[in-house]
Design a protein around this motif. Structure first.
Motif, PDB file in Angstrom:
ATOM      1  N   ALA A   1      -9.907  20.841 -44.406  1.00 47.60           N
ATOM      2  CA  ALA A   1      -9.800  19.400 -44.631  1.00 47.60           C
ATOM      3  C   ALA A   1      -8.363  18.937 -44.441  1.00 47.60           C
ATOM      4  CB  ALA A   1     -10.297  19.046 -46.028  1.00 47.60           C
ATOM      5  N   LEU A   2      -7.431  19.752 -44.870  1.00 50.45           N
ATOM      6  CA  LEU A   2      -6.015  19.425 -44.690  1.00 50.45           C
ATOM      7  C   LEU A   2      -5.647  19.428 -43.205  1.00 50.45           C
ATOM      8  CD1 LEU A   2      -3.311  18.814 -46.052  1.00 50.45           C
ATOM      9  CD2 LEU A   2      -2.928  21.275 -46.202  1.00 50.45           C
ATOM     10  N   VAL A   3      -6.127  20.422 -42.469  1.00 55.65           N
ATOM     11  CA  VAL A   3      -5.894  20.485 -41.024  1.00 55.65           C
ATOM     12  C   VAL A   3      -6.453  19.227 -40.361  1.00 55.65           C
ATOM     13  CG1 VAL A   3      -6.587  21.677 -38.893  1.00 55.65           C
ATOM     14  CG2 VAL A   3      -5.781  22.993 -40.860  1.00 55.65           C
ATOM     15  N   PHE A   4      -7.686  18.861 -40.727  1.00 55.06           N
ATOM     16  CA  PHE A   4      -8.310  17.671 -40.154  1.00 55.06           C
ATOM     17  C   PHE A   4      -7.460  16.435 -40.428  1.00 55.06           C
ATOM     18  CE2 PHE A   4     -10.968  13.953 -40.033  1.00 55.06           C
ATOM     19  CZ  PHE A   4     -11.788  14.163 -38.949  1.00 55.06           C
ATOM     20  N   ALA A   5      -7.046  16.262 -41.680  1.00 54.13           N
ATOM     21  CA  ALA A   5      -6.279  15.070 -42.060  1.00 54.13           C
ATOM     22  C   ALA A   5      -4.950  14.984 -41.318  1.00 54.13           C
ATOM     23  CB  ALA A   5      -6.047  15.059 -43.567  1.00 54.13           C
ATOM     24  N   VAL A   6      -4.245  16.101 -41.217  1.00 50.74           N
ATOM     25  CA  VAL A   6      -2.949  16.102 -40.542  1.00 50.74           C
ATOM     26  C   VAL A   6      -3.109  15.772 -39.059  1.00 50.74           C
ATOM     27  CG1 VAL A   6      -1.023  17.580 -39.827  1.00 50.74           C
ATOM     28  CG2 VAL A   6      -1.802  17.599 -42.201  1.00 50.74           C
ATOM     29  N   VAL A   7      -4.082  16.402 -38.412  1.00 52.79           N
ATOM     30  CA  VAL A   7      -4.301  16.151 -36.978  1.00 52.79           C
ATOM     31  C   VAL A   7      -4.764  14.713 -36.759  1.00 52.79           C
ATOM     32  CG1 VAL A   7      -5.671  16.800 -34.950  1.00 52.79           C
ATOM     33  CG2 VAL A   7      -4.725  18.569 -36.436  1.00 52.79           C
ATOM     34  N   TRP A   8      -5.675  14.229 -37.614  1.00 54.61           N
ATOM     35  CA  TRP A   8      -6.142  12.851 -37.463  1.00 54.61           C
ATOM     36  C   TRP A   8      -4.983  11.870 -37.608  1.00 54.61           C
ATOM     37  CZ3 TRP A   8      -6.196   8.007 -39.272  1.00 54.61           C
ATOM     38  CH2 TRP A   8      -7.147   7.137 -38.765  1.00 54.61           C
ATOM     39  N   LEU A   9      -4.185  12.031 -38.649  1.00 53.04           N
ATOM     40  CA  LEU A   9      -3.063  11.116 -38.872  1.00 53.04           C
ATOM     41  C   LEU A   9      -2.052  11.160 -37.727  1.00 53.04           C
ATOM     42  CD1 LEU A   9      -2.513  11.623 -42.697  1.00 53.04           C
ATOM     43  CD2 LEU A   9      -3.264   9.520 -41.557  1.00 53.04           C
ATOM     44  N   ALA A  10      -1.726  12.354 -37.260  1.00 47.56           N
ATOM     45  CA  ALA A  10      -0.754  12.484 -36.171  1.00 47.56           C
ATOM     46  C   ALA A  10      -1.281  11.848 -34.889  1.00 47.56           C
ATOM     47  CB  ALA A  10      -0.410  13.949 -35.943  1.00 47.56           C
ATOM     48  N   THR A  11      -2.530  12.130 -34.557  1.00 44.04           N
ATOM     49  CA  THR A  11      -3.113  11.577 -33.330  1.00 44.04           C
ATOM     50  C   THR A  11      -3.250  10.061 -33.420  1.00 44.04           C
ATOM     51  OG1 THR A  11      -4.337  13.643 -33.013  1.00 44.04           O
ATOM     52  CG2 THR A  11      -5.054  11.757 -31.715  1.00 44.04           C
ATOM     53  N   ALA A  12      -3.678   9.568 -34.568  1.00 45.33           N
ATOM     54  CA  ALA A  12      -3.812   8.121 -34.747  1.00 45.33           C
ATOM     55  C   ALA A  12      -2.454   7.434 -34.671  1.00 45.33           C
ATOM     56  CB  ALA A  12      -4.500   7.810 -36.071  1.00 45.33           C
ATOM     57  N   ALA A  13      -1.436   8.047 -35.251  1.00 47.42           N
ATOM     58  CA  ALA A  13      -0.097   7.457 -35.213  1.00 47.42           C
ATOM     59  C   ALA A  13       0.451   7.418 -33.788  1.00 47.42           C
ATOM     60  CB  ALA A  13       0.844   8.252 -36.120  1.00 47.42           C
ATOM     61  N   ILE A  14       0.169   8.450 -33.020  1.00 44.88           N
ATOM     62  CA  ILE A  14       0.698   8.534 -31.654  1.00 44.88           C
ATOM     63  C   ILE A  14      -0.086   7.649 -30.684  1.00 44.88           C
ATOM     64  CG2 ILE A  14       1.010  10.083 -29.671  1.00 44.88           C
ATOM     65  CD1 ILE A  14       1.587  12.310 -31.809  1.00 44.88           C
ATOM     66  N   THR A  15      -1.414   7.696 -30.755  1.00 47.23           N
ATOM     67  CA  THR A  15      -2.236   7.004 -29.756  1.00 47.23           C
ATOM     68  C   THR A  15      -2.795   5.665 -30.224  1.00 47.23           C
ATOM     69  OG1 THR A  15      -4.342   8.005 -30.428  1.00 47.23           O
ATOM     70  CG2 THR A  15      -2.988   9.229 -28.829  1.00 47.23           C
ATOM     71  N   ARG A  16      -2.927   5.488 -31.537  1.00 45.33           N
ATOM     72  CA  ARG A  16      -3.544   4.309 -32.155  1.00 45.33           C
ATOM     73  C   ARG A  16      -5.035   4.186 -31.818  1.00 45.33           C
ATOM     74  NH1 ARG A  16      -0.520  -0.576 -30.605  1.00 45.33           N
ATOM     75  NH2 ARG A  16      -2.134  -1.567 -31.846  1.00 45.33           N
ATOM     76  N   PHE A  17      -5.670   5.282 -31.438  1.00 44.65           N
ATOM     77  CA  PHE A  17      -7.117   5.311 -31.209  1.00 44.65           C
ATOM     78  C   PHE A  17      -7.767   6.119 -32.324  1.00 44.65           C
ATOM     79  CE2 PHE A  17      -5.881   4.850 -26.632  1.00 44.65           C
ATOM     80  CZ  PHE A  17      -6.522   3.649 -26.395  1.00 44.65           C
TER      81      PHE A  17
END
Length: 82
Positions: free
Chosen positions: A8-24
């Motif tokens: 769950a932590l891996v998911f959250a970190v990757v989701w936040l990073a990708t959302a911050a970078i791409t905004r998708f």
């Protein structure tokens, strides 16, 4: 989440990073699911990996319209006015 909280932590970190970078949001969800699946496949053992594969496949199937919009360049970004 309680059974495999590191995933769950891996998911959250990757989701936040990708959302911050791409905004998708949809791309962030797909990327986080893929990375989390790989994490669970490597660390999860014989029961967790098949369950993670099924859950990942279902998520990608449910996001098929988002994937089409991402490829076409028409997916809306986080914070964009619709």
């Amino acid at each position: 989440i309680g059974a495999v909280w590191p995933a769950a932590l891996v998911f959250a970190v990757v989701w936040l990073a990708t959302a911050a970078i791409t905004r998708f949001s949809s791309l962030a969800s797909l990327a986080a699911t893929l990375v989390t699946f790989v994490y669970l496949f490597v660390t999860g053992g014989p029961f967790v990996a098949p369950v993670a594969a099924i859950m990942s496949a279902v998520l990608f199937w449910m996001h098929r319209e988002n994937i089409r919009r991402l490829v076409a360049g028409t997916e809306s970004k986080i914070g964009a006015k619709g």
